[in-house]
Design a protein around this motif. Sequence first.
Motif, short mmCIF file in Angstrom:
data_model
loop_
_atom_site.label_atom_id
_atom_site.label_comp_id
_atom_site.label_asym_id
_atom_site.label_seq_id
_atom_site.Cartn_x
_atom_site.Cartn_y
_atom_site.Cartn_z
N LEU A 156 0.83 -1.21 0.00
CA LEU A 156 0.00 0.00 0.00
C LEU A 156 0.86 1.26 0.00
CD1 LEU A 156 -2.68 -1.15 2.58
CD2 LEU A 156 -3.10 -0.70 0.16
N CYS A 187 -5.32 5.44 3.17
CA CYS A 187 -6.24 5.12 4.26
C CYS A 187 -6.13 3.63 4.63
CB CYS A 187 -7.67 5.44 3.85
SG CYS A 187 -8.08 7.19 3.88
N SER A 188 -6.07 2.79 3.62
CA SER A 188 -5.94 1.35 3.90
C SER A 188 -4.63 1.04 4.58
CB SER A 188 -6.05 0.56 2.59
OG SER A 188 -7.34 0.72 2.00
N SER A 192 -4.14 -0.73 8.17
CA SER A 192 -3.29 -1.92 8.34
C SER A 192 -2.23 -1.69 9.42
CB SER A 192 -2.62 -2.26 7.00
OG SER A 192 -3.58 -2.59 6.01
N VAL A 220 -9.71 0.89 6.56
CA VAL A 220 -9.59 -0.09 5.48
C VAL A 220 -10.82 -0.06 4.58
CG1 VAL A 220 -9.45 -2.55 4.95
CG2 VAL A 220 -8.02 -1.58 6.76
N GLY A 223 -10.89 3.25 2.69
CA GLY A 223 -9.79 3.22 1.73
C GLY A 223 -10.09 2.35 0.52
N GLY A 224 -10.68 1.18 0.77
CA GLY A 224 -11.04 0.31 -0.36
C GLY A 224 -12.05 0.95 -1.28
#
Length: 366
Positions: A156, A187-188, A192, A220, A223-224
């Motif tokens: 990422l 963001c992801s 994480s 997450v 972000g996705g």
Amino acid sequence: MSTLFSPLNLIALVLFSAALAWRIYQVTRAPTLPNWAVTACVAGFAAAFLLQQPVLSDEVDALLGRGAARVANNVLLACALCALVIFFLGSALGPRRNRRVAVELAPLAAAITLMIVAMVLTPPELRGRPLGPSTIHDSGVAVFYLGAGLYLIYGLVACTAWIVRYLQVADRNLRIGLRLGAIGLACSAVGSIFRALYIVVAWVFGPVVKVLLLLGVPFVIVGGMLFLAGVTYPGVRARVSALRRRRRHRREHDALAPLWTVLVRAFPSIVLRTPPRGVHRVYYRRVIEIRDGLVQLSPYLDADFGEVVATDPEAAAGALKTALERHAAGEASDGRAKQVLPAGADDIESDVRPLLALSAAMDTGA
């Protein structure tokens, strides 16, 4: 089945479907390494998303053994991120990319191996169970989720850095999608990192800091969604632009009818024999036929007709009608072709604007 089709999941399914359909279309047009890599990335994320749904993960576990769905989900996520890294490498390094791509496969293989070994070493009753206070202190569970998480953080962060670097030279229309994608990946990555901190603190030091895990989940998810929106945006924008262009061509084709009709009546030979197919070809054919008709009529027009079209369409329409009447009466002309459109037009789209004004004036005068 109801969990799979919840409102949030339906939004994600629509985004995944749109993004994957657009990427498959791009691959069929240009089967290059970057296009294949992005398509594999979207497909991997979509498959991982589906495996997160209990209705599907339970079936996989029943078929392959407990924990299989969890391993497959994290392997798909890692492969999708690796494909995205390969996309940036393929776009940036050109012919030198093969060795660098091979290097990227090494940490991916290590992460996958670590996840499989950790799941095998996990007690059967804990395999496939989500990360939480009741499972975090088991070494197999901790190593599995930490290994998967560390590779996700690496991928990422690497992809976010590549996007930020590419933003400086990207086309203006592409920057919105890239920014959304970069924000989504960042963001992801933050989510994480929170999850990795939760694992390290609980597994190594003992305390279970639930807030770290709770903070990671929304990062997450958001972000996705943002990443998918960024991947989908260029395709949606291109499709919307194509629809607008199609409507504009259809509208302008009809608006050119008065001018085209009088020219075809005077010069039937300007009509091309091959029947056109599609809105755009019909439109361009009409423009070409009008220009051919004006060129054939130009010996009956004044030398400044092209400039008159640009400055006074009504006067140009009057001059055109007079020229058509002289041609129909068989009067002699000077035999010299004239400039029938304003000077400086460098493409067919530039020619259309004065033709539209002239056609409107012809229609009003009629």
